[in-house]
Design a protein around this motif. Structure first.
Motif, mmCIF file in Angstrom:
data_model
loop_
_atom_site.group_PDB
_atom_site.id
_atom_site.type_symbol
_atom_site.label_atom_id
_atom_site.label_comp_id
_atom_site.label_asym_id
_atom_site.label_seq_id
_atom_site.Cartn_x
_atom_site.Cartn_y
_atom_site.Cartn_z
ATOM 1 N N MET A 293 44.294 46.118 44.290
ATOM 2 C CA MET A 293 42.599 45.751 43.234
ATOM 3 C C MET A 293 42.207 47.768 43.027
ATOM 4 S SD MET A 293 41.086 42.648 42.607
ATOM 5 C CE MET A 293 39.255 43.769 42.599
ATOM 6 N N ARG A 294 42.856 48.507 43.306
ATOM 7 C CA ARG A 294 42.211 49.869 42.808
ATOM 8 C C ARG A 294 41.775 49.969 41.737
ATOM 9 N NH1 ARG A 294 46.786 54.365 45.020
ATOM 10 N NH2 ARG A 294 47.563 52.571 43.480
ATOM 11 N N MET A 295 42.856 49.348 40.484
ATOM 12 C CA MET A 295 42.200 49.987 39.061
ATOM 13 C C MET A 295 41.454 48.383 38.467
ATOM 14 S SD MET A 295 44.532 52.274 38.347
ATOM 15 C CE MET A 295 44.057 51.491 36.993
ATOM 16 N N ARG A 296 40.699 47.596 39.861
ATOM 17 C CA ARG A 296 40.859 46.721 38.780
ATOM 18 C C ARG A 296 38.880 45.804 39.709
ATOM 19 N NH1 ARG A 296 45.381 44.113 38.998
ATOM 20 N NH2 ARG A 296 44.919 43.052 41.008
ATOM 21 N N ARG A 297 38.841 46.985 40.777
ATOM 22 C CA ARG A 297 37.769 46.949 41.631
ATOM 23 C C ARG A 297 36.091 47.106 40.532
ATOM 24 N NH1 ARG A 297 39.214 52.579 43.047
ATOM 25 N NH2 ARG A 297 39.921 51.960 45.455
ATOM 26 N N GLY A 298 36.239 48.158 39.498
ATOM 27 C CA GLY A 298 34.866 48.133 38.975
ATOM 28 C C GLY A 298 34.940 46.216 38.409
ATOM 29 N N GLU A 299 35.806 45.703 37.478
ATOM 30 C CA GLU A 299 35.715 44.831 36.983
ATOM 31 C C GLU A 299 35.076 43.620 37.890
ATOM 32 O OE1 GLU A 299 39.685 42.989 35.618
ATOM 33 O OE2 GLU A 299 39.694 45.170 34.911
ATOM 34 N N PHE A 300 35.683 43.647 39.625
ATOM 35 C CA PHE A 300 34.791 42.718 39.855
ATOM 36 C C PHE A 300 33.627 42.947 40.170
ATOM 37 C CE2 PHE A 300 33.609 42.137 44.720
ATOM 38 C CZ PHE A 300 33.751 40.857 44.945
ATOM 39 N N TYR A 301 32.535 44.195 40.693
ATOM 40 C CA TYR A 301 31.222 44.383 41.122
ATOM 41 C C TYR A 301 30.618 43.799 39.038
ATOM 42 C CZ TYR A 301 32.459 46.070 44.699
ATOM 43 O OH TYR A 301 33.301 45.782 46.450
ATOM 44 N N GLU A 302 31.285 44.243 38.064
ATOM 45 C CA GLU A 302 30.435 44.035 36.627
ATOM 46 C C GLU A 302 30.095 42.648 36.206
ATOM 47 O OE1 GLU A 302 32.959 46.629 34.472
ATOM 48 O OE2 GLU A 302 32.459 48.439 35.754
ATOM 49 N N LEU A 303 31.351 41.755 36.921
ATOM 50 C CA LEU A 303 31.266 40.215 36.353
ATOM 51 C C LEU A 303 30.809 40.005 37.038
ATOM 52 C CD1 LEU A 303 34.748 39.566 36.021
ATOM 53 C CD2 LEU A 303 33.353 39.676 34.485
ATOM 54 N N LEU A 304 30.645 40.073 39.140
ATOM 55 C CA LEU A 304 29.208 40.059 39.338
ATOM 56 C C LEU A 304 28.303 40.285 39.086
ATOM 57 C CD1 LEU A 304 30.082 39.714 43.457
ATOM 58 C CD2 LEU A 304 27.899 40.417 42.430
ATOM 59 N N LEU A 305 27.378 41.070 38.907
ATOM 60 C CA LEU A 305 26.395 40.861 38.207
ATOM 61 C C LEU A 305 25.451 40.560 37.093
ATOM 62 C CD1 LEU A 305 25.996 44.896 39.008
ATOM 63 C CD2 LEU A 305 24.865 43.126 39.793
ATOM 64 N N VAL A 306 26.653 40.090 36.116
ATOM 65 C CA VAL A 306 26.783 39.523 34.637
ATOM 66 C C VAL A 306 26.090 38.002 35.353
ATOM 67 C CG1 VAL A 306 27.491 38.449 32.434
ATOM 68 C CG2 VAL A 306 28.200 40.530 33.306
#
Length: 491
Positions: free
Chosen positions: A104-117
């Motif tokens: 998940m190292r390259m996609r960790r930001g996507e997880f948090y941004e999508l969750l907040l959306v």
């Protein structure tokens, strides 16, 4: 346009600030500091949650509307959003180890941004008093979840789960909007209050179809039977952190939105149309969820069918159609957040350490990991409704709220729910039996989970025990609901 209206949306603005900080951190901070992103996101969400309970910060002191009545907020609505925030903080805490893994190292930001959306979309669904804003919130909450489900790009099951989820989301939205087209044809408006008044004099087949389509569209999101078939496959294929978010936060937000729609839009046709529709759905949901849960050996599929059954119990708060039912639903979802996330916390810790997800692998777990076994036992006891844990009181209050309606049919419905509680007790105790009574050697070795995983489990265990012993939480919710404008729509 008066832009000061946006200031009424205090919690939404606070969430957008959190999203922007997380996005800017992920975009511009150097690679060596990216590993701190999960912790930063969790701390920011914790601050938002604390601020939500502070009237001088993001708290709401009275009922307010904005944008010509399309958006509404009140102490009850703010409390609902804060309940969801508590669950999100626990999910984020439990996901830190997974988010910092090599996969998940390259996609960790996507997880948090999508969750907040998605959380922002859920906020809009709960506060919407116009179906245009409701649909914007619904789609904002649904579509990013498909991307979150597919975050495990190395696993074929994750791709399959994402495909099933997106197809389900598309078809359920189409059915829901078909129902809205009928509602608009009958009422000539998309405002909840206008439809409520217009439908008082309507009683025809078109209205029955409209209500059925709306219930079906939202029923897909809630995993109500017979709209539940996607649930087990998506829960199994999605990353465990995403599954826990889906099972608790998404379900809780949709239940609150469903309650608002049925009361404030179709309240005048409650006994004539949708009361009996929900009776059938509740009986089917609780019974089918329980029977299929007995057959499951994969722990994520097991909790998927458990969550289907729990959705039926949550709907008892809607069918109660009174302020006690609303308060009981809020309390039930708060308890469900702690109980279900405790179970998923144990599953996630074991999966991260060993990759094992089968119930058979949990045999003798107490011998190697007694603390994890204890946390899972409390979670199972609470989900089953065993006293003195919080799950017993959440079921007691939601049954009481339903029985206060006083009709003969509701007594039969509650009796069926009680019988199903005994069935659920059997399969929840299967997990406890495997961990504590099985004489087989455990295939899961002793291991030390990450400190954030342990902290998340301690919080959930404390919540299960605290909510089971302290009655003032439910009393406060009941008083708040009775004083709210929402109570005007209930008998």
């Amino acid at each position: 346009m008066d832009y000061s209206q946006f200031l009424i949306m205090k919690q939404e603005i606070g969430l957008l600030v959190v999203f922007l900080v997380v996005f800017l951190y992920d975009t511009f901070m150097p690679g060596r500091t990216q590993k701190a992103l999960p912790a930063v996101s969790t701390v920011l969400m914790l601050l938002l949650t604390v601020a939500g309970f502070c009237p001088s910060c993001l708290g709401v002191s009275g009922d307010s509307t904005a944008f010509a009545g399309m958006y509404e907020t009140s102490p009850v609505i703010a409390a609902i959003k804060n309940i969801l925030n508590i669950g999100v903080v626990i999910v984020l805490l439990q996901s830190i180890r997974w988010a910092n893994s090599d996969d998940m190292r390259m996609r960790r930001g996507e997880f948090y941004e999508l969750l907040l959306v998605t959380l922002f979309g859920m906020y809009l669904m709960i506060s919407a008093r116009h179906f245009l804003l409701f649909i914007i919130g619904l789609e904002s909450a649904s579509l990013p979840l498909a991307a979150m489900t597919a975050l495990n790009k190395q696993h074929q099951e994750s791709h399959e789960a994402a495909g099933k989820y997106i197809l389900t989301a598309v078809f359920s939205s189409a059915i829901f909007m078909m129902g809205l087209s009928f509602v608009y044809g009958l009422a000539g408006s998309l405002y909840f209050s206008n439809i409520y008044v217009a439908l008082a004099s309507e009683m025809n087949l078109m209205l029955v179809c409209a209500v059925a389509f709306v219930i079906a569209g939202i029923g897909f999101k809630l995993s109500l039977v017979p709209f539940h078939l996607w649930t087990a496959d998506v829960y199994q294929g999605a990353p465990t952190s995403v599954t826990s978010y889906l099972s608790v936060i998404s379900k809780g937000a949709t239940a609150f939105a469903f309650m608002a729609v049925m009361a404030q839009v179709f309240g005048t046709v409650y006994s004539a149309i949708w009361e009996w529709m929900l009776y059938a759905l509740i009986v089917l949901t609780i019974t089918v969820g329980n029977l299929f849960a007995i057959r499951q050996r994969n722990m994520k599929r097991f909790l998927a069918f458990s969550s289907i059954s729990q959705a039926g119990y949550i709907m008892l708060g809607v069918i109660a159609y009174n302020t006690m039912g609303v308060a009981a639903m809020m309390y039930y979802i708060l308890v469900y957040i702690f109980s279900n996330l405790a179970a998923f916390g144990v599953i996630g810790a074991i999966e991260n350490a060993t990759g094992r997800l089968s119930m058979d692998d949990y045999r003798g777990l107490y011998k190697t990991n007694p603390r994890l076994s204890f946390a899972m036992m409390l979670a199972m006891f609470s989900l089953a409704g065993i006293p003195p844990f919080a799950g017993f009181f959440s079921k007691f209050f939601i049954f009481t709220g339903a029985l206060n309606q006083g009709s003969t049919a509701i007594y039969v419905l509650v009796l069926i729910a009680l019988i199903n509680t005994i069935v659920s007790l059997y399969y929840y105790l299967l997990v406890v039996k495997a961990m504590f009574i099985s004489e087989e050697e455990c295939v899961i070795p002793n291991f030390r989970s990450a400190c954030t995983e342990r902290l998340g489990l301690w919080i959930t265990v404390a919540g299960i025990i605290f909510l089971g012993l302290v009655s003032c939480v439910y009393s406060g919710l009941l008083d708040m609901t009775a004083d709210s404008a929402l109570s005007l729509f209930f008998v």
